[in-house]
Design a protein around this motif. Structure first.
Motif, PDB file in Angstrom:
ATOM      1  N   GLY A 104      96.524  61.650  39.683  1.00  0.00           N
ATOM      2  CA  GLY A 104      97.077  61.647  41.029  1.00  0.00           C
ATOM      3  C   GLY A 104      97.200  63.066  41.543  1.00  0.00           C
ATOM      4  N   VAL A 105      97.421  63.167  42.823  1.00  0.00           N
ATOM      5  CA  VAL A 105      97.624  64.459  43.455  1.00  0.00           C
ATOM      6  C   VAL A 105      99.125  64.654  43.580  1.00  0.00           C
ATOM      7  CG1 VAL A 105      97.217  65.858  45.503  1.00  0.00           C
ATOM      8  CG2 VAL A 105      95.461  64.269  44.709  1.00  0.00           C
ATOM      9  N   VAL A 106      99.625  65.660  42.897  1.00  0.00           N
ATOM     10  CA  VAL A 106     101.064  65.905  42.909  1.00  0.00           C
ATOM     11  C   VAL A 106     101.457  66.505  44.249  1.00  0.00           C
ATOM     12  CG1 VAL A 106     102.939  67.152  41.799  1.00  0.00           C
ATOM     13  CG2 VAL A 106     101.064  66.237  40.431  1.00  0.00           C
ATOM     14  N   GLY A 107     102.496  65.972  44.811  1.00  0.00           N
ATOM     15  CA  GLY A 107     103.015  66.457  46.086  1.00  0.00           C
ATOM     16  C   GLY A 107     104.417  65.927  46.298  1.00  0.00           C
ATOM     17  N   ASP A 108     104.915  66.102  47.481  1.00  0.00           N
ATOM     18  CA  ASP A 108     106.296  65.731  47.783  1.00  0.00           C
ATOM     19  C   ASP A 108     106.637  64.305  47.402  1.00  0.00           C
ATOM     20  OD1 ASP A 108     106.901  68.231  48.760  1.00  0.00           O
ATOM     21  OD2 ASP A 108     106.369  67.710  50.820  1.00  0.00           O
ATOM     22  N   SER A 109     105.776  63.368  47.705  1.00  0.00           N
ATOM     23  CA  SER A 109     106.108  61.962  47.449  1.00  0.00           C
ATOM     24  C   SER A 109     106.044  61.602  45.969  1.00  0.00           C
ATOM     25  CB  SER A 109     105.186  61.042  48.250  1.00  0.00           C
ATOM     26  OG  SER A 109     103.845  61.235  47.850  1.00  0.00           O
ATOM     27  N   LEU A 110     105.302  62.356  45.165  1.00  0.00           N
ATOM     28  CA  LEU A 110     105.191  62.063  43.737  1.00  0.00           C
ATOM     29  C   LEU A 110     106.090  62.934  42.859  1.00  0.00           C
ATOM     30  CD1 LEU A 110     101.378  61.430  43.259  1.00  0.00           C
ATOM     31  CD2 LEU A 110     103.223  59.771  43.298  1.00  0.00           C
ATOM     32  N   ASN A 111     106.820  63.853  43.438  1.00  0.00           N
ATOM     33  CA  ASN A 111     107.674  64.728  42.633  1.00  0.00           C
ATOM     34  C   ASN A 111     108.678  63.961  41.775  1.00  0.00           C
ATOM     35  OD1 ASN A 111     106.396  67.073  43.336  1.00  0.00           O
ATOM     36  ND2 ASN A 111     107.831  67.601  44.963  1.00  0.00           N
ATOM     37  N   PRO A 112     109.309  62.890  42.264  1.00  0.00           N
ATOM     38  CA  PRO A 112     110.213  62.135  41.392  1.00  0.00           C
ATOM     39  C   PRO A 112     109.497  61.514  40.190  1.00  0.00           C
ATOM     40  CG  PRO A 112     110.658  61.605  43.682  1.00  0.00           C
ATOM     41  CD  PRO A 112     109.399  62.428  43.649  1.00  0.00           C
ATOM     42  N   VAL A 113     108.247  61.091  40.373  1.00  0.00           N
ATOM     43  CA  VAL A 113     107.481  60.519  39.266  1.00  0.00           C
ATOM     44  C   VAL A 113     107.155  61.605  38.254  1.00  0.00           C
ATOM     45  CG1 VAL A 113     105.342  59.347  38.620  1.00  0.00           C
ATOM     46  CG2 VAL A 113     106.542  58.677  40.714  1.00  0.00           C
ATOM     47  N   VAL A 114     106.755  62.775  38.711  1.00  0.00           N
ATOM     48  CA  VAL A 114     106.460  63.885  37.808  1.00  0.00           C
ATOM     49  C   VAL A 114     107.721  64.274  37.036  1.00  0.00           C
ATOM     50  CG1 VAL A 114     105.739  66.310  37.693  1.00  0.00           C
ATOM     51  CG2 VAL A 114     104.560  64.730  39.220  1.00  0.00           C
ATOM     52  N   ASP A 115     108.859  64.317  37.712  1.00  0.00           N
ATOM     53  CA  ASP A 115     110.120  64.631  37.034  1.00  0.00           C
ATOM     54  C   ASP A 115     110.451  63.577  35.980  1.00  0.00           C
ATOM     55  OD1 ASP A 115     110.442  66.924  38.528  1.00  0.00           O
ATOM     56  OD2 ASP A 115     111.777  65.968  39.998  1.00  0.00           O
ATOM     57  N   ALA A 116     110.198  62.302  36.289  1.00  0.00           N
ATOM     58  CA  ALA A 116     110.460  61.227  35.325  1.00  0.00           C
ATOM     59  C   ALA A 116     109.542  61.343  34.114  1.00  0.00           C
ATOM     60  CB  ALA A 116     110.284  59.863  35.998  1.00  0.00           C
ATOM     61  N   ILE A 117     108.288  61.759  34.333  1.00  0.00           N
ATOM     62  CA  ILE A 117     107.361  61.967  33.215  1.00  0.00           C
ATOM     63  C   ILE A 117     107.869  63.101  32.337  1.00  0.00           C
ATOM     64  CG2 ILE A 117     105.040  62.755  32.605  1.00  0.00           C
ATOM     65  CD1 ILE A 117     104.072  61.240  35.139  1.00  0.00           C
ATOM     66  N   ARG A 118     108.302  64.192  32.959  1.00  0.00           N
ATOM     67  CA  ARG A 118     108.847  65.313  32.185  1.00  0.00           C
ATOM     68  C   ARG A 118     110.077  64.871  31.394  1.00  0.00           C
ATOM     69  NH1 ARG A 118     108.393  69.417  37.101  1.00  0.00           N
ATOM     70  NH2 ARG A 118     106.200  69.947  36.881  1.00  0.00           N
ATOM     71  N   HIS A 119     110.936  64.107  32.018  1.00  0.00           N
ATOM     72  CA  HIS A 119     112.140  63.626  31.341  1.00  0.00           C
ATOM     73  C   HIS A 119     111.775  62.701  30.180  1.00  0.00           C
ATOM     74  CE1 HIS A 119     116.199  62.362  30.669  1.00  0.00           C
ATOM     75  NE2 HIS A 119     115.884  61.111  30.883  1.00  0.00           N
ATOM     76  N   ALA A 120     110.778  61.852  30.374  1.00  0.00           N
ATOM     77  CA  ALA A 120     110.337  60.950  29.304  1.00  0.00           C
ATOM     78  C   ALA A 120     109.802  61.750  28.128  1.00  0.00           C
ATOM     79  CB  ALA A 120     109.274  59.988  29.826  1.00  0.00           C
ATOM     80  N   LEU A 121     109.142  62.834  28.391  1.00  0.00           N
ATOM     81  CA  LEU A 121     108.634  63.696  27.323  1.00  0.00           C
ATOM     82  C   LEU A 121     109.774  64.335  26.550  1.00  0.00           C
ATOM     83  CD1 LEU A 121     106.488  65.283  25.789  1.00  0.00           C
ATOM     84  CD2 LEU A 121     106.616  66.980  27.609  1.00  0.00           C
ATOM     85  N   VAL A 122     110.750  64.837  27.253  1.00  0.00           N
ATOM     86  CA  VAL A 122     111.874  65.509  26.605  1.00  0.00           C
ATOM     87  C   VAL A 122     112.674  64.525  25.763  1.00  0.00           C
ATOM     88  CG1 VAL A 122     114.068  66.686  27.024  1.00  0.00           C
ATOM     89  CG2 VAL A 122     112.045  67.339  28.310  1.00  0.00           C
TER      90      VAL A 122
END
Length: 59
Positions: free
Chosen positions: A24-42
């Motif tokens: 996907g193309v990361v941008g304003d609307s996908l930032n919460p999803v990217v943050d959730a992926i980072r959190h899932a990794l941690v």
């Protein structure tokens, strides 16, 4: 236990479904999803057996 956001629920569903790559193309609307992926990794940690491969970029 804190309530999950929609993005966190979405990532949990993807992990349980066995998704290994996410494009996907990361941008304003996908930032919460990217943050959730980072959190899932941690929270999954480096030795978790179900760790999706798309979280490897965070190492």
């Amino acid at each position: 236990m804190a309530k999950q956001t929609v993005a966190e629920q979405f990532v949990d569903i993807l992990v349980r479904a066995g998704v290994r790559r996410l494009y996907g193309v990361v941008g304003d609307s996908l930032n919460p999803v990217v943050d959730a992926i980072r959190h899932a990794l941690v929270t999954a940690g480096p030795s978790a057996p179900e760790r999706p491969s798309w979280t490897r970029w965070r190492r």
